[in-house]
Design an enzyme around this catalytic site. Structure first.
Site: not given
Length: 378
Positions: A43, A45, A48-50, A65, A161
């Site tokens: 994933g 954003g 951030a990246v995972v 992460k 959330d």
């Protein structure tokens, strides 16, 4: 604007809404000397990246992460520290994703997290009818989710959330166990003041799982999470979103007025007690919603004919000691600013789901306000 609003909120209440002390030591040696990272991203954003990684010493799989410490020129380390503190607090609870270790470099912090191979519960919400969960499966997964939520609430943590993208499975076939992830929006709540504004951005409040009190900037409490649980159960049982409108305005109105379809057509084949369970959660006034602990003893979750072989006993949810909570308040880390960074929904669970929603429309336009997520582990 977001930063100043959060500062005003903190000054007004004179209390921390973010934990500022952690026990996990940040490792500063090379992350890549200890882990092999797979090229495929789980994933991504804006900040951030995972990626999946393998610990060289043990051969175990984890999710790494990578989180930027500065975003849009602001120091966001406080949000990351808070996230780590919540994971530490929940380490004894098997329903919350486990934090393995943390690395820090000049520009980023790397959380090494438990790897949940079963993916998001969201994928079960959008499955075809013949692939959808049975009511018995929903009960088992919901009981596990509630066990984690009870633990958080007893420790004065509100998740804020809870949605299918933030609830993962240890395996998909056979259906595994629940892991709650993404504590980027979580906050501390107690009786020393009111928590109201959590994001300072209008897009968040028009999200499908946002409770009416978030839309209205009313006080937020653990009951706010219970609204999200109601939406989650509705989706798992029907494959539809209870409040999804044609646009954000209509969705906002549906949530504010609690416009919910409880028709026989929508709940075809679903037990009456399941519908009654949802109706006790999707209530406009937070104080009238059933709490997490009471949910576990609701007749629907106790129905033997639906449960079949009951799952493991409810884990005891013992709040952390006052000494531990006090240590989180009284040991601030240097150079931390009050949380000014918010989290992009896309990073709540992995890479964008390859499963196309078949039974309800999930509007990705609601994702624009968050820049990073909490944990997503695939």
């Amino acid at each position: 604007m977001c930063e100043s609003r959060c500062r005003r909120m903190a000054d007004r209440d004179k209390r921390p809404v973010l934990f500022t002390h952690i026990q996990t030591a940040f490792k500063t040696d090379s992350f890549y000397s200890n882990y092999t990272v797979t090229p495929k991203e789980l994933g991504r954003g804006k900040f951030a990246v995972v990626k999946k990684c393998i610990e060289m010493a043990t051969g175990k799989e984890y999710a790494a992460k990578f989180m930027k410490k500065r975003r849009r020129g602001l120091d966001c380390k406080a949000d990351i520290v808070h996230e780590i503190a919540v994971l530490e607090m929940a380490k004894s609870n098997p329903r919350v994703v486990d934090l393995h270790e943390v690395y820090e470099t000049t520009h980023e912090i790397i959380l090494v997290l438990e790897y949940a191979a079963g993916g998001e519960v969201f994928n079960l919400c959008v499955a075809d009818r013949d692939e959808a969960l049975s009511e018995r499966d929903v009960i088992r997964l919901l009981r596990q989710t509630l066990e984690g939520v009870v633990f958080l609430h007893q420790n004065n943590i509100v998740h804020l959330d809870l949605k299918p993208q933030n609830i993962l499975l240890t395996s998909s076939s056979p259906l595994g166990d629940i892991k709650i992830v993404d504590f980027g929006l979580s906050r501390r709540v107690d009786n020393v003041g009111e928590l109201r504004e959590i994001t300072g951005t209008p897009e968040y409040i028009v999200f499908l799982f946002a409770a009416p009190e978030i839309l209205n900037y009313d006080p937020i409490s653990t009951e706010t999470d219970m609204w999200s649980i109601g939406v989650l159960v509705y989706m798992l049982l029907t494959g539809k979103s209870p409040f999804q409108g044609e646009d954000k305005q209509e969705t906002f109105l549906n949530i504010s007025q609690v416009n919910v379809d409880y028709s026989e057509e929508t709940f075809e084949g679903v037990s009456k007690t399941a519908i009654e369970f949802i109706q006790q959660l999707l209530v406009k006034k937070p104080e009238e919603r059933i709490n997490a602990e009471a949910c576990l003893f609701h007749p629907w979750l106790q129905a033997e004919e639906l449960m079949g072989n009951p799952g493991p006993e409810i884990m005891p949810c013992v709040p952390q000691s006052e000494e531990y909570i006090k240590s989180l308040e009284e040991n601030p880390i240097r150079s931390l600013t009050f949380g000014v960074c918010r989290h992009l929904d896309k990073e709540n669970g992995f890479e964008e789901s390859a499963v196309e929603p078949k039974r309800f429309r999930y509007d990705d336009s609601y994702k624009s306000c968050h820049e990073i997520t909490g944990e997503w582990v695939f």
